[in-house]
Design a protein around this motif. Structure first.
Motif, PDB file in Angstrom:
ATOM      1  N   TRP A   1      -8.837  14.297  27.858  1.00 16.30           N
ATOM      2  CA  TRP A   1      -9.798  15.399  27.742  1.00 16.30           C
ATOM      3  C   TRP A   1      -9.174  16.671  28.293  1.00 16.30           C
ATOM      4  N   THR A   2      -8.450  17.367  27.457  1.00 18.71           N
ATOM      5  CA  THR A   2      -7.795  18.594  27.883  1.00 18.71           C
ATOM      6  C   THR A   2      -7.840  19.631  26.772  1.00 18.71           C
ATOM      7  N   ASN A   3      -7.792  20.864  27.146  1.00 18.89           N
ATOM      8  CA  ASN A   3      -7.703  21.985  26.217  1.00 18.89           C
ATOM      9  C   ASN A   3      -6.944  23.106  26.928  1.00 18.89           C
ATOM     10  N   PRO A   4      -5.691  23.379  26.532  1.00 16.58           N
ATOM     11  CA  PRO A   4      -4.988  22.943  25.324  1.00 16.58           C
ATOM     12  C   PRO A   4      -4.672  21.445  25.316  1.00 16.58           C
ATOM     13  N   PRO A   5      -4.015  20.953  24.231  1.00 13.49           N
ATOM     14  CA  PRO A   5      -3.781  19.514  24.059  1.00 13.49           C
ATOM     15  C   PRO A   5      -3.078  18.882  25.251  1.00 13.49           C
ATOM     16  N   PRO A   6      -3.161  17.543  25.376  1.00 10.96           N
ATOM     17  CA  PRO A   6      -2.628  16.845  26.548  1.00 10.96           C
ATOM     18  C   PRO A   6      -1.141  17.065  26.764  1.00 10.96           C
ATOM     19  N   LEU A   7      -0.732  16.897  28.023  1.00 12.72           N
ATOM     20  CA  LEU A   7       0.671  16.978  28.375  1.00 12.72           C
ATOM     21  C   LEU A   7       1.422  15.835  27.711  1.00 12.72           C
ATOM     22  N   PRO A   8       2.712  16.035  27.397  1.00 10.40           N
ATOM     23  CA  PRO A   8       3.462  15.008  26.666  1.00 10.40           C
ATOM     24  C   PRO A   8       3.836  13.821  27.543  1.00 10.40           C
ATOM     25  N   PHE A   9       4.059  12.681  26.886  1.00 17.45           N
ATOM     26  CA  PHE A   9       4.647  11.509  27.531  1.00 17.45           C
ATOM     27  C   PHE A   9       6.055  11.893  27.971  1.00 17.45           C
ATOM     28  N   SER A  10       6.326  11.807  29.268  1.00 16.63           N
ATOM     29  CA  SER A  10       7.565  12.352  29.821  1.00 16.63           C
ATOM     30  C   SER A  10       8.173  11.400  30.840  1.00 16.63           C
ATOM     31  N   TYR A  11       9.421  11.695  31.213  1.00 10.71           N
ATOM     32  CA  TYR A  11      10.055  10.940  32.286  1.00 10.71           C
ATOM     33  C   TYR A  11      10.822  11.877  33.210  1.00 10.71           C
ATOM     34  N   SER A  12      10.958  11.427  34.452  1.00  7.23           N
ATOM     35  CA  SER A  12      11.795  12.094  35.441  1.00  7.23           C
ATOM     36  C   SER A  12      12.653  11.032  36.120  1.00  7.23           C
ATOM     37  N   VAL A  13      13.742  11.460  36.738  1.00  7.98           N
ATOM     38  CA  VAL A  13      14.644  10.526  37.411  1.00  7.98           C
ATOM     39  C   VAL A  13      14.702  10.863  38.896  1.00  7.98           C
ATOM     40  N   VAL A  14      14.396   9.856  39.744  1.00  6.22           N
ATOM     41  CA  VAL A  14      14.510   9.997  41.188  1.00  6.22           C
ATOM     42  C   VAL A  14      15.829   9.377  41.627  1.00  6.22           C
ATOM     43  N   ASP A  15      16.595  10.132  42.407  1.00  2.06           N
ATOM     44  CA  ASP A  15      17.878   9.651  42.939  1.00  2.06           C
ATOM     45  C   ASP A  15      17.761   9.567  44.459  1.00  2.06           C
ATOM     46  N   MET A  16      17.882   8.360  45.002  1.00  2.00           N
ATOM     47  CA  MET A  16      17.695   8.155  46.431  1.00  2.00           C
ATOM     48  C   MET A  16      18.900   8.599  47.254  1.00  2.00           C
ATOM     49  N   THR A  17      19.985   9.027  46.645  1.00  2.00           N
ATOM     50  CA  THR A  17      21.121   9.552  47.403  1.00  2.00           C
ATOM     51  C   THR A  17      20.955  11.033  47.714  1.00  2.00           C
ATOM     52  N   LEU A  18      19.942  11.691  47.117  1.00  2.00           N
ATOM     53  CA  LEU A  18      19.729  13.122  47.346  1.00  2.00           C
ATOM     54  C   LEU A  18      18.925  13.363  48.616  1.00  2.00           C
ATOM     55  N   ASP A  19      18.934  14.601  49.086  1.00  2.00           N
ATOM     56  CA  ASP A  19      18.187  15.045  50.271  1.00  2.00           C
ATOM     57  C   ASP A  19      18.451  14.148  51.473  1.00  2.00           C
ATOM     58  N   GLY A  20      19.730  13.891  51.728  1.00  2.00           N
ATOM     59  CA  GLY A  20      20.115  13.132  52.910  1.00  2.00           C
ATOM     60  C   GLY A  20      19.624  11.703  52.916  1.00  2.00           C
ATOM     61  N   GLY A  21      19.410  11.127  51.746  1.00  2.00           N
ATOM     62  CA  GLY A  21      18.958   9.744  51.648  1.00  2.00           C
ATOM     63  C   GLY A  21      17.457   9.589  51.571  1.00  2.00           C
ATOM     64  N   LEU A  22      16.687  10.702  51.625  1.00  2.00           N
ATOM     65  CA  LEU A  22      15.238  10.639  51.476  1.00  2.00           C
ATOM     66  C   LEU A  22      14.826  10.651  50.001  1.00  2.00           C
ATOM     67  N   GLY A  23      15.771  11.026  49.122  1.00  2.00           N
ATOM     68  CA  GLY A  23      15.508  11.002  47.694  1.00  2.00           C
ATOM     69  C   GLY A  23      14.941  12.310  47.165  1.00  2.00           C
ATOM     70  N   ASP A  24      15.195  12.549  45.874  1.00  2.00           N
ATOM     71  CA  ASP A  24      14.647  13.724  45.200  1.00  2.00           C
ATOM     72  C   ASP A  24      14.735  13.503  43.699  1.00  2.00           C
ATOM     73  N   ILE A  25      13.954  14.269  42.944  1.00  2.00           N
ATOM     74  CA  ILE A  25      14.054  14.254  41.488  1.00  2.00           C
ATOM     75  C   ILE A  25      15.272  15.067  41.069  1.00  2.00           C
ATOM     76  N   VAL A  26      16.085  14.493  40.209  1.00  2.00           N
ATOM     77  CA  VAL A  26      17.262  15.199  39.708  1.00  2.00           C
ATOM     78  C   VAL A  26      16.781  16.441  38.946  1.00  2.00           C
ATOM     79  N   PRO A  27      17.199  17.656  39.327  1.00  2.00           N
ATOM     80  CA  PRO A  27      16.657  18.882  38.720  1.00  2.00           C
ATOM     81  C   PRO A  27      16.751  18.930  37.210  1.00  2.00           C
ATOM     82  N   THR A  28      17.824  18.408  36.642  1.00  2.00           N
ATOM     83  CA  THR A  28      18.001  18.452  35.186  1.00  2.00           C
ATOM     84  C   THR A  28      17.321  17.284  34.481  1.00  2.00           C
ATOM     85  N   MET A  29      16.690  16.398  35.246  1.00  2.00           N
ATOM     86  CA  MET A  29      16.055  15.207  34.671  1.00  2.00           C
ATOM     87  C   MET A  29      14.600  15.129  35.115  1.00  2.00           C
ATOM     88  N   LYS A  30      13.869  16.196  34.898  1.00  3.00           N
ATOM     89  CA  LYS A  30      12.483  16.262  35.339  1.00  3.00           C
ATOM     90  C   LYS A  30      11.575  16.632  34.170  1.00  3.00           C
TER      91      LYS A  30
END
Length: 310
Positions: free
Chosen positions: A125-154
């Motif tokens: 139930w959205t207007n404009p149309p719904p957000l697309p089916f998407s993926y992101s990649v979390v890399d646990m080696t980023l942010d000193g081992g606390l993990g982060d989403i890879v900027p180019t894979m979000k």
């Protein structure tokens, strides 16, 4: 066939939408409004303080390592938080739908123990149309081992699934390495789309299967409508799939090919949660009605026709 339970039991049916390979990954559960518990100390679970998450009842993810150490958690809508209850540096702005029943699921990246795929779908139930089916990649080696989403894979849109909303599930491939991620395409004729996740990435051409459920998602003037419910779940052994919106459909699932084969349909109004028994014989549906409370129904999947099944 069905018995009425307390409303609290409804929330025990908010399942961990994380595909895991060892027992420790299930040991922490972050859910609801700042609620959390851990099973690291056995049973009963111990309540945890400090959760930064707030969600109105859709599924959330809580990802831990094999020893039970929390890695990150999210409601799929706004943010991704690390084990210190702090938002990841690139963890804001995920595309899960607000109040969607199943806005997010997490899948370990095959062949890479340090990375995870986050899959999100929008709300109907959205207007404009719904957000697309998407993926992101979390890399646990980023942010000193606390993990982060890879900027180019979000928030990367996934091909051919522009009308996939609300329903999102996953199961391991029969080879015990790869993963199937399944959504339902809402168009003139409803279809199941199964995307294969391998060490090489996510397939761009899904396995397409027909559904006997009526396609009740309409796209008119940028407004979509889907009746209450909208859940999907695959059994742990990868042999059964249940999908629900206005009706509920029981299907066979082939975890080698990704093909969904509908078996029967029946009515279970306002289904908000689904789970299979470990041996896949029984299906449990939890529904919610604000006036009459919540119920859990048990169905025997050994029955092959809809009349006997109900």
């Amino acid at each position: 066939m069905g018995q009425r339970f307390t409303r609290i039991l409804l929330f025990t049916f908010l399942f961990f939408p994380v595909l895991c390979f060892s027992q420790g990954e299930w040991n922490n559960w972050y859910f609801g409004w700042n609620a959390a518990m851990t099973f690291n100390f056995g049973s009963p679970p111990v309540a945890l303080n400090g959760s930064a998450m707030q969600t109105n009842g859709g599924t959330s993810i809580s990802v831990s390592d094999s020893s039970g150490k929390l890695l990150f958690y999210s409601n799929g809508i706004w943010c991704l938080w690390n084990r210190n209850n702090t938002m990841l540096p690139n963890g804001n702005g995920l595309l899960g739908g607000l109040n969607a029943p199943e806005p997010i699921i997490c899948v370990p990246k095959p062949g890479n123990p340090n990375q995870y795929y986050l899959f999100t779908v929008g709300m109907h139930w959205t207007n404009p149309p719904p957000l697309p089916f998407s993926y992101s990649v979390v890399d646990m080696t980023l942010d000193g081992g606390l993990g982060d989403i890879v900027p180019t894979m979000k928030n990367i849109p996934i091909p051919l699934a522009d009308s996939a909303v609300d329903q999102l599930t996953a199961v391991r491939h029969r080879n015990n390495r790869d993963v199937w991620v399944v959504v339902r395409k809402h168009s003139l004729h409803a279809k199941y789309l199964a995307y294969l996740v391998t060490p090489s990435g996510i397939s761009s051409a899904p396995v397409v299967s027909s559904s006997n459920l009526p396609s009740i998602l309409y796209w008119m003037l940028g407004i979509s409508y889907l009746s209450p419910g909208a859940i999907m779940k695959i059994s742990q052994d990868g042999t059964k799939l249940v999908c629900s919106d206005s009706l509920t459909e029981i299907c066979d699932f082939n975890s080698s090919t990704g093909v969904v084969s509908p078996r029967l349909t029946f009515s279970c109004l306002y289904a908000r949660g689904a789970e299979f028994s470990v041996n896949s014989r029984y299906l449990y549906l939890c529904n919610y009605a604000s006036q009459s409370g919540s119920s859990v129904f048990q169905y025997d999947l050994s029955y092959t026709d809809s009349l006997s099944f109900v």
